[in-house]
Design a protein around this motif. Structure first.
Motif, mmCIF file in Angstrom:
data_model
loop_
_atom_site.group_PDB
_atom_site.id
_atom_site.type_symbol
_atom_site.label_atom_id
_atom_site.label_comp_id
_atom_site.label_asym_id
_atom_site.label_seq_id
_atom_site.Cartn_x
_atom_site.Cartn_y
_atom_site.Cartn_z
ATOM 1 N N GLY A 1 20.855 72.452 21.702
ATOM 2 C CA GLY A 1 20.345 73.181 20.451
ATOM 3 C C GLY A 1 21.821 73.304 19.712
ATOM 4 N N GLU A 2 22.969 72.950 20.495
ATOM 5 C CA GLU A 2 24.104 73.660 19.916
ATOM 6 C C GLU A 2 25.185 71.956 19.673
ATOM 7 N N GLY A 3 24.968 70.954 19.937
ATOM 8 C CA GLY A 3 25.297 69.606 19.933
ATOM 9 C C GLY A 3 24.822 68.670 21.250
ATOM 10 N N ARG A 4 25.663 67.890 20.696
ATOM 11 C CA ARG A 4 25.917 66.426 21.403
ATOM 12 C C ARG A 4 27.307 65.881 21.984
ATOM 13 N N VAL A 5 27.665 65.550 23.528
ATOM 14 C CA VAL A 5 28.520 65.112 23.329
ATOM 15 C C VAL A 5 28.538 63.829 24.309
ATOM 16 N N PRO A 6 29.084 62.892 24.050
ATOM 17 C CA PRO A 6 28.947 61.394 24.767
ATOM 18 C C PRO A 6 29.903 61.249 25.754
ATOM 19 N N VAL A 7 29.985 61.157 26.706
ATOM 20 C CA VAL A 7 30.758 61.627 28.340
ATOM 21 C C VAL A 7 30.528 60.318 29.145
ATOM 22 N N THR A 8 32.021 59.913 30.119
ATOM 23 C CA THR A 8 31.777 58.526 31.211
ATOM 24 C C THR A 8 31.136 59.857 32.897
ATOM 25 N N VAL A 9 29.954 59.351 33.335
ATOM 26 C CA VAL A 9 30.298 59.873 34.393
ATOM 27 C C VAL A 9 30.789 59.426 35.776
ATOM 28 N N ALA A 10 31.250 60.508 35.875
ATOM 29 C CA ALA A 10 32.135 60.712 37.158
ATOM 30 C C ALA A 10 32.132 61.314 38.405
ATOM 31 N N ILE A 11 31.857 60.501 39.321
ATOM 32 C CA ILE A 11 30.906 61.083 40.189
ATOM 33 C C ILE A 11 31.424 61.701 41.580
ATOM 34 N N SER A 12 31.243 63.316 41.568
ATOM 35 C CA SER A 12 32.288 64.366 42.236
ATOM 36 C C SER A 12 31.909 64.778 43.170
ATOM 37 N N ASP A 13 32.334 64.941 44.789
ATOM 38 C CA ASP A 13 31.201 66.011 45.877
ATOM 39 C C ASP A 13 32.316 66.761 45.346
ATOM 40 N N ARG A 14 32.717 67.786 45.142
ATOM 41 C CA ARG A 14 33.808 69.071 44.324
ATOM 42 C C ARG A 14 33.223 69.803 43.089
ATOM 43 N N THR A 15 32.264 69.108 43.059
ATOM 44 C CA THR A 15 30.690 70.343 42.916
ATOM 45 C C THR A 15 29.701 70.381 42.994
ATOM 46 N N LEU A 16 28.562 71.307 42.704
ATOM 47 C CA LEU A 16 27.519 71.991 43.437
ATOM 48 C C LEU A 16 26.338 70.757 42.782
#
Ligand SMILES: Nc1nc2c(c(=O)[nH]1)N[C@H]1C(S)=C(S)[C@@H](COP(=O)(O)OP(=O)(O)OC[C@H]3O[C@@H](n4cnc5c(=O)[nH]c(N)nc54)[C@H](O)[C@@H]3O)O[C@H]1N2
Ligand SMILES: Nc1nc2c(c(=O)[nH]1)N[C@H]1C(S)=C(S)[C@@H](COP(=O)(O)OP(=O)(O)OC[C@H]3O[C@@H](n4cnc5c(=O)[nH]c(N)nc54)[C@H](O)[C@@H]3O)O[C@H]1N2
Ligand code: SF4
Ligand SMILES: [Mo]
Length: 680
Positions: free
Chosen positions: A613-628
């Motif tokens: 609801g606040e906004g939009r941010v375009p980004v590139t996907v980086a697949i990572s097993d560091r996060t959950l």
């Protein structure tokens, strides 16, 4: 013949390391900015980001602001013409003077923060704003205020941490919600790795498997916002196994028995379900921490949550139940403040000048306040880049477009914030003026030493506000104290015996020869003189009297939890404009767990949009097993104007307030991930 010399100085970034620097000069010109090999923390190279920026954009004439500027284009467009200091200061004095004459000085807002944490560069200008009667936007509310207030309630002090040198007596170091591998790279490679090599067990508690967590002996990868439950599960294990320190609790703690039902209910098995951490890991970590002596590094990430204050109160309970306090090798660190080294902050800020001080406001209210002409008629940002760093980014930038908001920006660079200013004032960098720097990790005192001249007519923060005070016709002598006099007075308050020149010769001084024991004597500055787990102060503020085993609800409707902690290559938003850093950073990415990527059918390099609801941010996907699964990672600090969609992660942050102290909840942000094509 060329005349070469070296100057020792100190990095005054908002960083645990407070590195020692050697500046190589020829003919009085800076040639190279290097790490000090003799500095106990730095031991050679600077961090990668500073090594690049201090030898790049920070010394590049085409990047730095060199003269005062007056806006000629539309607000936000960034078109200015150079003017002289006299004209710039006269224009500001006229506007501020008129507002003061109307009794409206409180509608002059100012934000300041981590541009420099040098004592003079960071605090002297507050004298001017105190005298003016302007409204301060409380800097800590965008960073660490919830944690400070929670610790003050419980221990009476949030600014006295363990002395890192006592790690030699610690058997366990628990790093909870900090990422030293990025935010304290030298302490990580030095202090922490040394302790581990000497046999101290390192335990990390963090939703992200960052390098510190990977190098640790144990990593508890909990769900964001579940820290309080995990802390109570630790206490459950201590109580169940008779490892809680009953004598300590009886003598020094208020409210331990009141917490018995909460502790009993939070078995490791229950916590495993709530926090996502295997029960055996909880058992092992709790027993190691409880056996002690143990140090607890309380990171700032933990408390940037909707219930961040409560999480800190629960962690304080863990310290109390284990009795890990008042002896060498035990204790906790949020940060070591200047007071422990004798510095009286009132010497710097002169609160007595504030005869008519309006209350400070929270950064969470900055956008709303700036869009209201009744509450905001002028705005000054110095040491701070809110258009990149603060929440409600789109709303904030809209408010900064107000034609009737008189805006003064003081910075080294043209930033996303200076783009909206009516007047831009060029500041000198730390390489261009003297100051004192106090590490907030080690109990040292360091000299920041002028190594070269600022570009053009740029001036140190202190001199800018001295000149502005004169232009306003203010007469109080405190507004005109020289840096040299102030530095000498401050240094005399510390245990360092010698002059600034003596300190400059060594760079950094260890002012306590022997390691200090945190809370030695176990006297606490709370109303009862004990550790107040049951807090009358909390109750008086309408908060629960006791910490709760709270866990945030998981995101609903396919939303993801967004964490945006410190980046390896930036210092908050600083260096986001440096061309070499920008190449290192590449395009903005969102780190996504492989399970989430598979579910969404996303591959490495895919273009997506994060939206809420606040906004939009375009980004590139980086697949990572560091996060959950369900948790995505986007480091802070990108410059919106240099990013796709003219936005960084703060365009998604709604500016909700934490449970305690109206502080940031940035790591509680949630958004949906949409394929770029679908988002068109
Ligand atoms: N390189 C670099 N260094 C910096 C900075 C920078 O921007 N870049 N910024 C400086 C500043 S201003 C600050 S305040 C410090 C901050 O430095 P730190 O104290 O290390 O805090 P953060 O990097 O904000 O976040 C630390 C960790 O908190 C974790 N975290 C997020 N949510 C939770 C949670 O719910 N529970 C737990 N247990 N952990 C959680 C994140 O995953 C992250 O790994 O760093 C300073 N140093
Ligand atoms: N999404 C997200 N946002 C965050 C955070 C997060 O974890 N996630 N962290 C928050 C935290 S912890 C903090 S502390 C804030 C920090 O936010 P800011 O205070 O905005 O920190 P910086 O981005 O470093 O901006 C400091 C500005 O000061 C300028 N500067 C440097 N030296 C000087 C000087 O000597 N004089 C003057 N006048 N200016 C100088 C720099 O060029 C820069 O533009 O960001 C917060 N924003
Ligand atoms: S930012 Fe931190 S790690 Fe980098 S040089 Fe400065 S003090 Fe050292
Ligand atoms: Mo911060």
């Amino acid at each position: 013949m060329a005349d070469a010399d070296f100057i020792k100085t100190t990095c005054p970034r908002d960083c645990y390391d407070a590195c020692g620097i050697v500046v190589g000069r020829r003919d009085g010109m800076i040639r190279k900015v290097l790490g000090d090999p003799d500095h106990a923390v730095t031991r050679g190279a600077l961090c990668g980001k500073c090594a690049i920026a201090y030898n790049g954009s920070w010394r590049a004439p085409d990047f730095r602001l060199a003269t005062p500027l007056k806006r000629v284009g539309a607000k936000g467009e960034g078109t200015f013409e150079p003017i002289g200091w006299d004209e710039a200061l006269a224009l500001i004095a006229e506007r501020f003077g008129a507002l003061s004459a109307e009794g409206e000085a409180r509608t002059i807002l100012h934000t300041h923060y981590t541009g420099t944490v040098g004592l003079v560069g960071g605090w002297y200008p507050i004298r001017f704003f105190n005298r003016l009667g302007a409204t301060e936007v409380d800097p800590d509310t965008v960073c660490n205020k919830a944690g400070h207030v929670a610790l003050e309630m419980t221990f009476g002090n949030s600014l006295e941490g363990f002395d890192p040198r006592t790690a030699r007596d610690a058997r366990t170091i628990l790093v909870w919600g900090a990422n030293p591998s990025f935010s304290a790279p030298h302490q990580n490679k030095g202090w922490l790795a040394d302790a581990q090599a000497a046999g101290t067990r390192i335990i990390a508690v963090d939703p992200v498997a960052h390098d510190t967590a990977r190098a640790a002996d144990l990593h508890l990868q909990l769900r964001p916002g579940s820290d309080a439950a995990l802390a109570f599960a630790f206490i459950h294990v201590l109580r169940r196994d008779g490892l809680d320190d009953r004598d300590f609790l009886g003598s020094h703690v208020l409210g331990a028995e009141d917490l018995a039902p909460t502790i009993a209910a939070m078995s490791p098995e229950r916590a495993a379900t709530l926090c996502g951490v295997p029960a055996e890991l909880i058992e092992e970590a709790a027993r190691a921490y409880g056996a002690g002596p143990s140090l607890l590094w309380l990171g700032q990430g933990v408390q940037r949550q909707p219930y961040g204050g409560n999480a800190f109160r629960a962690l304080a309970a863990l310290v109390a139940f284990s009795g890990n306090l008042g002896k060498s090798g035990a204790g906790f660190l949020y940060m070591n403040g200047p007071g422990g080294r004798g510095i009286d902050m009132a010497t710097l800020t002169c609160p007595a000048l504030a005869t008519n001080a309006p209350p400070a406001i929270s950064h969470m209210d900055l956008a709303a306040t700036l869009e209201d002409p009744q509450r905001a008629r002028a705005f000054v940002n110095w040491n701070n880049n809110p258009a990149a760093s603060s929440p409600e980014q789109a709303r904030l930038r809209r408010a900064l477009k107000r034609e009737d908001l008189f805006h003064v920006a003081v910075d080294l660079f043209h930033t996303d914030t200076t783009a909206y200013a009516d007047i831009v004032l060029p500041a000198a960098s730390f390489l261009e003026c003297d100051d004192l720097v106090l590490s907030y990790f080690d109990l040292t005192v360091s000299a920041q030493v002028k190594a070269g001249d600022p570009p053009g007519t740029a001036l140190p923060n202190s001199e800018i506000f001295r000149r502005l005070a004169a232009a306003m016709g203010f007469a109080e002598p405190e507004l005109f104290e020289t840096d040299a006099d102030l530095i000498a007075r401050l240094l005399a308050q510390t245990p360092f015996e010698g002059t600034f020149a003596d300190l400059a010769a060594v760079g950094t001084a260890t002012v306590f020869p022997e390691p200090k024991v945190q809370f030695e004597g176990l006297a606490f500055g709370t109303p009862s003189g004990r550790i107040e787990l049951a807090s009358g102060q909390a109750a008086a503020l309408g908060l629960p009297r006791l910490p709760m085993a709270h866990v945030d609800a998981p995101p609903a409707d396919g939303r993801m939890r967004i964490l945006s902690p410190a980046s390896q290559w930036q210092m908050n938003s600083s260096y986001g404009n440096d061309p070499v850093i920008r190449r290192r950073l590449g395009p903005p990415t969102v780190a996504l767990h492989p399970d989430d990527a598979a579910r969404e059918g996303l591959a490495e390099g895919d273009q997506v949009v994060l939206a809420n609801g606040e906004g939009r941010v375009p980004v590139t996907v980086a697949i990572s097993d560091r996060t959950l699964p369900g948790v995505v990672l986007m480091h802070k600090g990108r410059w919106p104007s240099l990013s796709p969609g003219d936005a960084n992660v703060n365009a998604l942050v709604p500016g909700h307030k934490s449970d305690i102290a109206e502080s940031t909840t940035v790591h509680g942000t949630e958004a949906r991930l949409i394929r770029a094509e679908a988002a068109q």
